[in-house]
Design a protein around this motif. Sequence first.
Motif, PDB file in Angstrom:
ATOM      1  N   SER A  31      12.646  -8.809  -2.939  1.00  0.00           N
ATOM      2  CA  SER A  31      11.569  -8.175  -2.179  1.00  0.00           C
ATOM      3  C   SER A  31      11.151  -6.877  -2.843  1.00  0.00           C
ATOM      4  O   SER A  31      11.988  -6.022  -3.120  1.00  0.00           O
ATOM      5  N   ARG A  32       9.856  -6.732  -3.093  1.00  0.00           N
ATOM      6  CA  ARG A  32       9.340  -5.487  -3.652  1.00  0.00           C
ATOM      7  C   ARG A  32       8.745  -4.595  -2.570  1.00  0.00           C
ATOM      8  O   ARG A  32       8.908  -3.388  -2.600  1.00  0.00           O
ATOM      9  N   TYR A  52       7.658   0.537  -0.363  1.00  0.00           N
ATOM     10  CA  TYR A  52       8.107  -0.047  -1.623  1.00  0.00           C
ATOM     11  C   TYR A  52       9.628  -0.033  -1.606  1.00  0.00           C
ATOM     12  O   TYR A  52      10.241   1.041  -1.565  1.00  0.00           O
ATOM     13  N   VAL A  53      10.223  -1.217  -1.623  1.00  0.00           N
ATOM     14  CA  VAL A  53      11.660  -1.343  -1.423  1.00  0.00           C
ATOM     15  C   VAL A  53      12.448  -0.660  -2.533  1.00  0.00           C
ATOM     16  O   VAL A  53      13.501  -0.083  -2.297  1.00  0.00           O
ATOM     17  N   GLY A  54      11.899  -0.690  -3.750  1.00  0.00           N
ATOM     18  CA  GLY A  54      12.634  -0.128  -4.875  1.00  0.00           C
ATOM     19  C   GLY A  54      12.533   1.374  -5.011  1.00  0.00           C
ATOM     20  O   GLY A  54      13.134   1.963  -5.905  1.00  0.00           O
ATOM     21  N   GLY A  55      11.746   2.010  -4.148  1.00  0.00           N
ATOM     22  CA  GLY A  55      11.584   3.456  -4.254  1.00  0.00           C
ATOM     23  C   GLY A  55      11.351   4.069  -2.905  1.00  0.00           C
ATOM     24  O   GLY A  55      11.913   3.606  -1.905  1.00  0.00           O
ATOM     25  N   SER A  56      10.493   5.065  -2.849  1.00  0.00           N
ATOM     26  CA  SER A  56      10.265   5.776  -1.592  1.00  0.00           C
ATOM     27  C   SER A  56       8.808   5.782  -1.160  1.00  0.00           C
ATOM     28  O   SER A  56       8.454   6.421  -0.178  1.00  0.00           O
ATOM     29  N   SER A  57       7.967   5.074  -1.881  1.00  0.00           N
ATOM     30  CA  SER A  57       6.547   5.082  -1.534  1.00  0.00           C
ATOM     31  C   SER A  57       6.321   4.396  -0.200  1.00  0.00           C
ATOM     32  O   SER A  57       6.846   3.310   0.049  1.00  0.00           O
ATOM     33  N   SER A  71      10.955   3.318   7.497  1.00  0.00           N
ATOM     34  CA  SER A  71      12.106   3.741   6.709  1.00  0.00           C
ATOM     35  C   SER A  71      12.942   2.508   6.388  1.00  0.00           C
ATOM     36  O   SER A  71      12.737   1.443   6.978  1.00  0.00           O
ATOM     37  N   GLN A  72      13.866   2.688   5.455  1.00  0.00           N
ATOM     38  CA  GLN A  72      14.684   1.551   5.068  1.00  0.00           C
ATOM     39  C   GLN A  72      16.131   1.968   4.900  1.00  0.00           C
ATOM     40  O   GLN A  72      16.414   3.105   4.521  1.00  0.00           O
ATOM     41  N   ASP A  73      17.007   1.054   5.186  1.00  0.00           N
ATOM     42  CA  ASP A  73      18.427   1.220   4.932  1.00  0.00           C
ATOM     43  C   ASP A  73      18.817   0.076   4.011  1.00  0.00           C
ATOM     44  O   ASP A  73      19.044  -1.051   4.465  1.00  0.00           O
ATOM     45  N   SER A 100       7.578 -10.531  -2.757  1.00  0.00           N
ATOM     46  CA  SER A 100       8.204 -10.337  -4.061  1.00  0.00           C
ATOM     47  C   SER A 100       7.154  -9.977  -5.107  1.00  0.00           C
ATOM     48  O   SER A 100       7.487  -9.762  -6.268  1.00  0.00           O
ATOM     49  N   ARG A 101       5.908  -9.870  -4.693  1.00  0.00           N
ATOM     50  CA  ARG A 101       4.818  -9.634  -5.628  1.00  0.00           C
ATOM     51  C   ARG A 101       4.525  -8.145  -5.785  1.00  0.00           C
ATOM     52  O   ARG A 101       4.847  -7.341  -4.923  1.00  0.00           O
ATOM     53  N   TRP A 102       3.904  -7.822  -6.906  1.00  0.00           N
ATOM     54  CA  TRP A 102       3.303  -6.499  -7.064  1.00  0.00           C
ATOM     55  C   TRP A 102       1.946  -6.568  -6.379  1.00  0.00           C
ATOM     56  O   TRP A 102       1.057  -7.234  -6.860  1.00  0.00           O
TER      57      TRP A 102
END
Length: 125
Positions: A31-32, A52-57, A71-73, A100-102
């Motif tokens: 998941s992106r 954005y799962v890979g960062g903080s955007s 927010s995410q955990d 999973s897409r950009w």
Amino acid sequence: QVQLVESGGGSVQAGGSLRLSCAASGYTAGSRYMGWFRQAPGKEREGVTAIYVGGSSTYYADSVKGRFTISQDNAKNTVYLQMNSLRPEDTAMYYCAATSRWVSSPFNAYEYNYWGQGTQVTVSS
């Protein structure tokens, strides 16, 4: 495959708060973006917020800026939607989604390939 399960919906009075949770399982590493969408009766599904799962955007629709927080955990594979100062117009079925897409637009529902079953939020005046 990613499975998404929402929880935390309910009924509140205007001005109240709710926190929605979206627990992801399965191939969560793919998941992106994860987002929250809502759909009121007779209306189209609209994007509310995304992360954005890979960062903080994070991204917010104008209608919820300053009131909602995503927010995410990552340890729990869970995304949260804190909703404050709720209004009757926030009443809708809220859906969690993952892709999973950009994506070119985090609020384009067609960009998301995994969806939860939805949780109802009702705000009374």
